[in-house]
Enzyme design. Structure first.
Site, mmCIF file in Angstrom:
data_model
loop_
_atom_site.group_PDB
_atom_site.id
_atom_site.type_symbol
_atom_site.label_atom_id
_atom_site.label_comp_id
_atom_site.label_asym_id
_atom_site.label_seq_id
_atom_site.Cartn_x
_atom_site.Cartn_y
_atom_site.Cartn_z
ATOM 1 C CE LYS A 160 -1.952 -1.832 3.794
ATOM 2 N NZ LYS A 160 -1.848 -3.319 3.844
ATOM 3 N N GLY A 161 2.166 1.060 0.211
ATOM 4 C CA GLY A 161 3.063 2.206 0.389
ATOM 5 C C GLY A 161 3.166 3.149 -0.787
ATOM 6 C CG ASP B 286 7.010 2.316 -0.158
ATOM 7 O OD1 ASP B 286 7.709 1.449 -0.712
ATOM 8 O OD2 ASP B 286 6.362 2.075 0.888
ATOM 9 C CG ASP C 277 15.182 -1.283 3.606
ATOM 10 O OD1 ASP C 277 16.102 -0.496 3.867
ATOM 11 O OD2 ASP C 277 14.738 -2.104 4.425
ATOM 12 C CG PHE D 13 11.472 2.745 10.565
ATOM 13 C CD1 PHE D 13 11.700 1.535 9.916
ATOM 14 C CD2 PHE D 13 10.168 3.200 10.680
ATOM 15 C CE1 PHE D 13 10.653 0.793 9.398
ATOM 16 C CE2 PHE D 13 9.111 2.452 10.163
ATOM 17 C CZ PHE D 13 9.353 1.249 9.530
ATOM 18 C CG ASP E 55 3.539 0.569 7.197
ATOM 19 O OD1 ASP E 55 4.342 0.393 6.261
ATOM 20 O OD2 ASP E 55 3.205 -0.344 7.982
HETATM 21 P P1 IMP Z 1 12.913 -4.360 0.666
HETATM 22 O O1 IMP Z 1 12.457 -5.646 0.080
HETATM 23 O O2 IMP Z 1 13.791 -4.575 1.866
HETATM 24 O O3 IMP Z 1 13.553 -3.426 -0.321
HETATM 25 O O4 IMP Z 1 11.622 -3.736 1.268
HETATM 26 C C1 IMP Z 1 11.038 -2.576 0.844
HETATM 27 C C2 IMP Z 1 9.813 -2.364 1.680
HETATM 28 O O5 IMP Z 1 10.154 -2.281 3.072
HETATM 29 C C3 IMP Z 1 9.171 -1.056 1.335
HETATM 30 O O6 IMP Z 1 8.215 -1.209 0.329
HETATM 31 C C4 IMP Z 1 8.564 -0.639 2.656
HETATM 32 O O7 IMP Z 1 7.274 -1.195 2.776
HETATM 33 C C5 IMP Z 1 9.450 -1.244 3.700
HETATM 34 N N1 IMP Z 1 10.402 -0.255 4.252
HETATM 35 C C6 IMP Z 1 11.728 -0.194 4.071
HETATM 36 N N2 IMP Z 1 12.279 0.839 4.722
HETATM 37 C C7 IMP Z 1 11.253 1.471 5.353
HETATM 38 C C8 IMP Z 1 11.182 2.634 6.211
HETATM 39 O O8 IMP Z 1 12.160 3.332 6.528
HETATM 40 N N3 IMP Z 1 9.941 2.948 6.665
HETATM 41 C C9 IMP Z 1 8.831 2.229 6.349
HETATM 42 N N4 IMP Z 1 8.855 1.158 5.545
HETATM 43 C C10 IMP Z 1 10.064 0.765 5.058
HETATM 44 MG MG MG Z 2 5.892 -1.440 0.911
#
Ligand code: IMP
Ligand code: MG
Length: 178
Positions: free
Chosen positions: A42-43, A99, A102, A151, A158
């Site tokens: 939903k981000g 969004d 990470d 964060f 969220d």
């Molecule tokens: P990844 O697979 O680790 O790249 O995950 C990305 C997802 O982790 C994003 O779509 C977010 O939902 C969540 N995420 C990563 N960092 C943050 C943050 O700082 N705040 C909130 N959600 C985050």
């Molecule tokens: Mg997300």
């Protein structure tokens, strides 16, 4: 809610002007092409809503929902599709709208999964990029802002499903999640 926020990184005005630039660039890069936007629920919702209004070429859109297993310190690399696309993407120019990148695990999986459906091309537009946290290779063609490893919440991001409605992006105070 401001008392939960340590610092505002990007206010509404900053977000708006950067998204305007990205929309302009996308409109230029995809002119004459069949652009298909895919938002990751939903981000990506606020970003998608604002970005699509800044794209002035014909395009279509759809959403997917995914969930990744594992916690932040150790990602399992397993991503589960909760909601798949309603439409075919064969021969379309796909742009995934997310969004934040990470670890990169979610987008790496999504790109590989969607490549199997033979799109003409597949790229990523991510509002934020936390480069230092990357565990797998993901190259986003469009990035709004590089961010440090804090964060972040707001504008879709969220913590425990809250703060998505903040119109700005801020650093969440440690005491909220410690
Ligand atoms: P990844 O697979 O680790 O790249 O995950 C990305 C997802 O982790 C994003 O779509 C977010 O939902 C969540 N995420 C990563 N960092 C943050 C943050 O700082 N705040 C909130 N959600 C985050
Ligand atoms: Mg997300």
């Amino acid at each position: 809610m401001r008392e939960d926020i340590k610092e505002v990184l990007f206010d509404e005005q900053k977000l708006r002007s950067r998204i305007k630039e990205i929309g302009k660039q996308i409109s230029k890069d995809y002119a004459g092409k069949d652009l298909f936007l895919i938002g990751v629920l939903k981000g990506s919702v606020p970003f998608m809503a604002d970005l699509m209004k800044e794209i002035d070429i014909p395009c279509t859109m759809d959403f997917m929902a995914v969930s990744s297993y594992g916690n932040s310190s150790k990602t399992s690399g397993v991503v589960r599709i909760l909601k798949d696309l309603d439409f075919e993407i064969e021969d379309k120019h796909v742009l995934i709208v997310e969004d934040i990148v990470d670890s990169g695990v979610t987008l790496r999986y999504l790109v590989d999964y969607l490549k199997g459906r033979k799109p003409a091309s597949i790229e990523i537009a991510a509002l934020l990029n936390k480069h230092e946290r990357r565990m797998v290779e993901v190259n986003a063609k469009y990035i709004g802002f590089e961010v440090p490893d804090y964060f972040l919440v707001g504008y879709g991001l969220d913590y425990a499903e809250k703060y998505r409605n903040l119109p700005y992006i801020g650093i969440l105070k440690e005491k909220i999640y410690e």
